[in-house]
Design a protein around this motif. Sequence first.
Motif, PDB file in Angstrom:
ATOM      1  N   ARG A   1       2.759  -1.213 -10.541  1.00 41.93           N
ATOM      2  CA  ARG A   1       2.394  -2.359 -11.740  1.00 41.93           C
ATOM      3  C   ARG A   1       1.222  -3.199 -11.443  1.00 41.93           C
ATOM      4  O   ARG A   1       0.593  -3.542 -12.400  1.00 41.93           O
ATOM      5  CB  ARG A   1       3.465  -3.386 -11.629  1.00 41.93           C
ATOM      6  CG  ARG A   1       4.998  -2.954 -11.977  1.00 41.93           C
ATOM      7  CD  ARG A   1       5.051  -2.264 -13.323  1.00 41.93           C
ATOM      8  NE  ARG A   1       5.143  -3.375 -14.363  1.00 41.93           N
ATOM      9  CZ  ARG A   1       5.415  -3.026 -15.480  1.00 41.93           C
ATOM     10  NH1 ARG A   1       6.104  -1.937 -15.829  1.00 41.93           N
ATOM     11  NH2 ARG A   1       5.482  -4.035 -16.358  1.00 41.93           N
ATOM     12  N   LEU A   2       0.641  -2.958 -10.193  1.00 43.96           N
ATOM     13  CA  LEU A   2      -0.598  -3.739  -9.715  1.00 43.96           C
ATOM     14  C   LEU A   2      -1.660  -3.050  -9.895  1.00 43.96           C
ATOM     15  O   LEU A   2      -2.926  -3.463  -9.915  1.00 43.96           O
ATOM     16  CB  LEU A   2      -0.521  -4.225  -8.234  1.00 43.96           C
ATOM     17  CG  LEU A   2       0.460  -5.349  -7.844  1.00 43.96           C
ATOM     18  CD1 LEU A   2       0.762  -5.470  -6.583  1.00 43.96           C
ATOM     19  CD2 LEU A   2       0.256  -6.521  -8.601  1.00 43.96           C
ATOM     20  N   ALA A   3      -1.471  -1.568 -10.061  1.00 46.25           N
ATOM     21  CA  ALA A   3      -2.629  -0.637 -10.195  1.00 46.25           C
ATOM     22  C   ALA A   3      -3.614  -0.868 -11.558  1.00 46.25           C
ATOM     23  O   ALA A   3      -2.815  -1.099 -12.537  1.00 46.25           O
ATOM     24  CB  ALA A   3      -1.983   0.805 -10.335  1.00 46.25           C
ATOM     25  N   GLY A   4      -4.713  -0.951 -11.439  1.00 47.72           N
ATOM     26  CA  GLY A   4      -5.393  -1.323 -12.447  1.00 47.72           C
ATOM     27  C   GLY A   4      -6.011  -2.774 -12.837  1.00 47.72           C
ATOM     28  O   GLY A   4      -6.400  -3.040 -13.892  1.00 47.72           O
ATOM     29  N   LYS A   5      -5.141  -3.590 -12.002  1.00 52.37           N
ATOM     30  CA  LYS A   5      -5.126  -5.016 -12.389  1.00 52.37           C
ATOM     31  C   LYS A   5      -6.000  -5.724 -11.513  1.00 52.37           C
ATOM     32  O   LYS A   5      -6.449  -4.954 -10.257  1.00 52.37           O
ATOM     33  CB  LYS A   5      -3.637  -5.596 -12.555  1.00 52.37           C
ATOM     34  CG  LYS A   5      -2.830  -5.247 -13.538  1.00 52.37           C
ATOM     35  CD  LYS A   5      -1.691  -5.853 -13.652  1.00 52.37           C
ATOM     36  CE  LYS A   5      -0.702  -5.553 -14.931  1.00 52.37           C
ATOM     37  NZ  LYS A   5      -0.464  -4.118 -15.134  1.00 52.37           N
ATOM     38  N   ARG A   6      -6.596  -6.754 -11.959  1.00 55.24           N
ATOM     39  CA  ARG A   6      -7.050  -7.905 -11.106  1.00 55.24           C
ATOM     40  C   ARG A   6      -6.335  -9.002 -10.589  1.00 55.24           C
ATOM     41  O   ARG A   6      -6.279  -9.935 -11.554  1.00 55.24           O
ATOM     42  CB  ARG A   6      -8.620  -8.236 -11.744  1.00 55.24           C
ATOM     43  CG  ARG A   6      -9.409  -7.090 -11.592  1.00 55.24           C
ATOM     44  CD  ARG A   6     -10.950  -7.456 -12.158  1.00 55.24           C
ATOM     45  NE  ARG A   6     -11.909  -6.623 -12.419  1.00 55.24           N
ATOM     46  CZ  ARG A   6     -12.067  -5.982 -13.333  1.00 55.24           C
ATOM     47  NH1 ARG A   6     -11.582  -6.336 -14.536  1.00 55.24           N
ATOM     48  NH2 ARG A   6     -13.150  -4.925 -13.382  1.00 55.24           N
ATOM     49  N   LEU A   7      -5.558  -8.933  -9.618  1.00 56.02           N
ATOM     50  CA  LEU A   7      -4.739 -10.069  -9.284  1.00 56.02           C
ATOM     51  C   LEU A   7      -4.987 -10.662  -7.693  1.00 56.02           C
ATOM     52  O   LEU A   7      -5.484  -9.922  -6.894  1.00 56.02           O
ATOM     53  CB  LEU A   7      -3.186  -9.617  -9.469  1.00 56.02           C
ATOM     54  CG  LEU A   7      -2.250  -9.597 -10.595  1.00 56.02           C
ATOM     55  CD1 LEU A   7      -2.595  -8.191 -11.183  1.00 56.02           C
ATOM     56  CD2 LEU A   7      -0.977 -10.273 -10.746  1.00 56.02           C
TER      57      LEU A   7
ATOM     58  N   LEU B   1       2.036  -5.364  -0.293  1.00 54.56           N
ATOM     59  CA  LEU B   1       0.414  -5.048  -0.478  1.00 54.56           C
ATOM     60  C   LEU B   1       0.372  -4.063  -1.645  1.00 54.56           C
ATOM     61  O   LEU B   1       0.998  -3.143  -1.803  1.00 54.56           O
ATOM     62  CB  LEU B   1      -0.222  -4.464   0.918  1.00 54.56           C
ATOM     63  CG  LEU B   1      -0.083  -5.375   2.109  1.00 54.56           C
ATOM     64  CD1 LEU B   1      -0.534  -4.737   3.251  1.00 54.56           C
ATOM     65  CD2 LEU B   1      -0.876  -6.603   1.639  1.00 54.56           C
ATOM     66  N   PRO B   2      -0.844  -4.397  -2.359  1.00 52.08           N
ATOM     67  CA  PRO B   2      -1.288  -3.361  -3.630  1.00 52.08           C
ATOM     68  C   PRO B   2      -1.818  -2.298  -2.782  1.00 52.08           C
ATOM     69  O   PRO B   2      -2.253  -2.201  -1.798  1.00 52.08           O
ATOM     70  CB  PRO B   2      -1.937  -4.218  -4.192  1.00 52.08           C
ATOM     71  CG  PRO B   2      -2.526  -5.280  -3.591  1.00 52.08           C
ATOM     72  CD  PRO B   2      -1.673  -5.582  -2.529  1.00 52.08           C
ATOM     73  N   GLY B   3      -1.666  -1.144  -3.538  1.00 52.13           N
ATOM     74  CA  GLY B   3      -2.451  -0.017  -3.396  1.00 52.13           C
ATOM     75  C   GLY B   3      -4.088   0.060  -3.585  1.00 52.13           C
ATOM     76  O   GLY B   3      -4.412  -1.291  -3.667  1.00 52.13           O
ATOM     77  N   ALA B   4      -4.741   0.830  -3.601  1.00 58.73           N
ATOM     78  CA  ALA B   4      -6.151   1.038  -3.972  1.00 58.73           C
ATOM     79  C   ALA B   4      -6.362   0.114  -5.567  1.00 58.73           C
ATOM     80  O   ALA B   4      -5.664   0.376  -6.251  1.00 58.73           O
ATOM     81  CB  ALA B   4      -6.689   2.289  -3.957  1.00 58.73           C
ATOM     82  N   GLY B   5      -7.513  -0.543  -5.579  1.00 58.57           N
ATOM     83  CA  GLY B   5      -7.783  -1.128  -6.812  1.00 58.57           C
ATOM     84  C   GLY B   5      -8.412  -2.395  -6.576  1.00 58.57           C
ATOM     85  O   GLY B   5      -8.997  -2.826  -5.550  1.00 58.57           O
ATOM     86  N   ALA B   6      -8.415  -3.116  -7.624  1.00 54.02           N
ATOM     87  CA  ALA B   6      -9.384  -4.577  -7.626  1.00 54.02           C
ATOM     88  C   ALA B   6      -8.317  -5.932  -6.957  1.00 54.02           C
ATOM     89  O   ALA B   6      -8.940  -6.915  -7.383  1.00 54.02           O
ATOM     90  CB  ALA B   6      -9.869  -4.739  -9.133  1.00 54.02           C
ATOM     91  N   CYS B   7      -7.181  -5.623  -6.838  1.00 50.91           N
ATOM     92  CA  CYS B   7      -6.516  -6.765  -6.316  1.00 50.91           C
ATOM     93  C   CYS B   7      -6.700  -7.290  -4.843  1.00 50.91           C
ATOM     94  O   CYS B   7      -7.104  -6.310  -4.244  1.00 50.91           O
ATOM     95  CB  CYS B   7      -4.828  -6.585  -6.391  1.00 50.91           C
ATOM     96  SG  CYS B   7      -4.376  -6.075  -7.977  1.00 50.91           S
ATOM     97  N   VAL B   8      -6.692  -8.365  -4.736  1.00 51.02           N
ATOM     98  CA  VAL B   8      -6.774  -8.921  -3.315  1.00 51.02           C
ATOM     99  C   VAL B   8      -5.772  -9.566  -2.974  1.00 51.02           C
ATOM    100  O   VAL B   8      -5.173 -10.558  -3.345  1.00 51.02           O
ATOM    101  CB  VAL B   8      -8.183 -10.039  -3.337  1.00 51.02           C
ATOM    102  CG1 VAL B   8      -8.365 -10.700  -1.934  1.00 51.02           C
ATOM    103  CG2 VAL B   8      -9.634  -9.139  -3.672  1.00 51.02           C
ATOM    104  N   ALA B   9      -5.411  -9.502  -1.711  1.00 53.60           N
ATOM    105  CA  ALA B   9      -4.274 -10.222  -0.866  1.00 53.60           C
ATOM    106  C   ALA B   9      -4.720 -10.998   0.399  1.00 53.60           C
ATOM    107  O   ALA B   9      -5.402 -10.520   0.944  1.00 53.60           O
ATOM    108  CB  ALA B   9      -3.050  -8.954  -0.377  1.00 53.60           C
ATOM    109  N   VAL B  10      -4.199 -12.225   0.312  1.00 51.65           N
ATOM    110  CA  VAL B  10      -4.709 -13.065   1.523  1.00 51.65           C
ATOM    111  C   VAL B  10      -3.405 -13.487   2.035  1.00 51.65           C
ATOM    112  O   VAL B  10      -2.427 -14.087   1.730  1.00 51.65           O
ATOM    113  CB  VAL B  10      -5.310 -14.414   0.926  1.00 51.65           C
ATOM    114  CG1 VAL B  10      -5.581 -15.248   2.027  1.00 51.65           C
ATOM    115  CG2 VAL B  10      -6.691 -13.994   0.211  1.00 51.65           C
TER     116      VAL B  10
END
Length: 867
Positions: free
Chosen positions: A349-355, A372-381
């Motif tokens: 669900r996170l793939a391809g998104k910017r969250l 944790l998201p997989g590869a993509g544009a999301c950032v986890a802190v």
Amino acid sequence: MLEVRLLGPVELWAGQEQLPVGEPRQRAVLAALACEAGRVVTAETLIDRVWGETAPARARHALQSHLARVRGALRRGGGDPLIRRSGGYLLDLPADRVDLLRFRALADGADGDVDRLREAVRLWRGEPLAGLAGDWAASMRAVWDSERLLAVVAWAEVEDPAALIGPLGAIAREQPLVEPIAVALMRALHAIGRTADALGQYDALRRRLAEELGADPAPATQAAHATILTSNQDAAVGSREPVPAQLPADVTGFAGRVDALGYLDKVPSLAVIGGSAGVGKTALAVHWAHRAADRFPDGQLYVDLRGFGPGGTAMDPGVAVRGFLGALGVPARRIPAESDAQSALLRSRLAGKRLVLVLDNARDSDQVRPLLPGAGACVAVVTSRNQLTGLVAADGAQPLRLDVLSHGEAQELLGRRLGPDRIAADPVAGDTLIGLCARLPLALTLAAAHAVMQPEIGLAALADSLAGWSAPVGDTPDTDVRAVFSWSYEALTPAAARLFRQLGVHPGPDFSAAAAGALLGSADELAELVRSSLLTEHAPGRFLFHDLMRAYAEGLAADPGAADRLLDHYLGTAFAAAMLLTPTRAAPIRPIEPGGEPLADQAAAMRWFAAERAVLLALAARSGGDRPWQLAWTLDTFLYRQGPWHDLVTVWQAALGTVRDEQARAYAYARLARAWTLLDRAAEADRDYRLALELYDRAGDLDGQSGVHHEMAILCERQGRIPDALAHAERALEISDYGNANTLNTVGFYRAQLGDFAGALECCERALALYEQSGDADNRAAVWDSLGFIRHGLGEYDAAVDCYETALGLYREIGDLYWVADTLVHLGDTHRACGREALATAVWREALAIYEDLGHANAAEVRARLS
């Protein structure tokens, strides 16, 4: 490697360690030199840049003082790049070690290279030269800001639009009337499908220009707006899926953390913010996520994983995963039962998104990974009191260790919470509150809350009421500092918890692993405390408590023998180190049992004393009986050689406060008087020497009396009373053979000063023969220095140079800074007498640098030689 940063607050770094530079004028001197690194800057230019038209009458003298302190800061970083050149000063640093010069090199040679432009723009940390006043600083800000804007516009033309939104948005807020930045932001927003936001930017710009300047946007700006307006793209790209907005409210009165925010801006996918309880990890993560929201059009996810909290029960990661899936629009019936499948669905669900995902208060790496998201544009802190090294090692997380606020940041926090008027009404009380709260954000926030709830009470009264507390206390477990600390403590293994309690007896400011071992702690337990953020390893092998954490540890019950074991460890090692430095020194009046850490040689002893100096001073201040005297005895040679002579006064005064034996008191008075002598406090020195003589006379101790007369000779010499100095030295020789060689050398030196070179040579050669037999490097150096003075007086200049250089080698070997400088001055005098001006100038400059580092009055005498 040293690095100077000007594109923000002026900072000096050595690798990953920020070095203190000092007050604003010293930072201004460093900035004025650094922006022209590699080029000579005249003293007149420096004065103009630092003071401008308000330069004081003694500006040149003040400049020398500031330069000396800047040199000291540079040397603490392992270098000495500040060079005096004809006509001025040169900071000998490569251009890439000054952020301004690196920025210019990257931007000027970019030619559309996105990586170079991206790196150039990221070097900016805020307002350049922040905190510096004056015309020069203001003009440089204007010039450098113009260079920055050109680089940002060039970068915006070649960068991925999604990466531009956050940085351009921040710059647009700083420079709301700069149209090229507004245009770049509009185009970036439009390119990622946020056309409505792009058009909103234009409308806001148009209104500001009309209200503040009475002008319309420039033709180029209007053309960009028209292109976006008539584009075939939809004004707002929508989605049937919900856009989660789970972040807690942004932090009220958030202050400081400029570098940390900049660090998070650069994180590609995963960051771990570590630090002790109450240091502001959650506040930073939430504030950054709000600030960076423009970069994440698909929303924000947040969860408190309850890794540390009341009850000690951390959240099952499956609960968090299911909560995120629901926020992303996945119906409960479509969430699989297996935990691995749930995590896989979340990644899909996170793939391809910017969250942005804020995973707050994590216990360990295993609790975080399923979220944790997989590869993509999301950032986890992720925030945690533990370091989560597993995420760093295996998942590529970028670690960010958070410390307490700087004093300026703490002032900013209080100002935002209480209002500038209330702080301005009593700034001293505000500073007292900051000190009581040890600059810990949670404690400061609690103190500010108390002040807000009681507006009728002045800050001074509030500070007085808090002074008796270890920390301000809130009305819920989440806002009680001690409760927050207890959650981490109660999560420890029994052995680590025991070590934590034992460490509460340590006086600080920091300690080694060996000291922890003296408290029966193992390396594993120490590592557990670091992982739990109850301790910080602030330098390799050196650990410290946060002040409030120390207060919490002190409140826990350590076993009764812990303090004695710790003191025995330090005292035993200090005794062994002192005997390495001066093997011929008489054993102390009060026996000390050697032990503690093994030390190989003099160099190791000096390093140990340098590392543990503050601890030993603290122990001397808080111990009783003979212990302060013993600690002062062990520290005496190190402090004498290295120059912190006020510390000598401190430790010997502490010794006199507790020791009762008369001979021990006489020895302490004599050593205290020698410290006063070094500090040019002649009246105090004379008083304490006479008290020592009285006690030695009462005890019938002739050796002690002889030693005092020898030291009184040196006091007279420093006052220019050479005949009186010779009389005291000869009296010392007459009373006792104690220190015979040392006294012979002193008699010889004073005879030489009075013109009796033949008698002087006889005394000093006899002294040297005695020292050669004993192998006493410290006193041999003094004799070679005297022989150099005698040979100079006899006109034998080459022989004098040889003597001085021999003395220098010995003094440098033992690390005696004051006598290195003193001998360099004499050597320079001999070089000048031979007509070797360049050599004389070189050694005098070296002497001056040492005296300035020591803060010694002899610096003025050397400056006179150089002028």
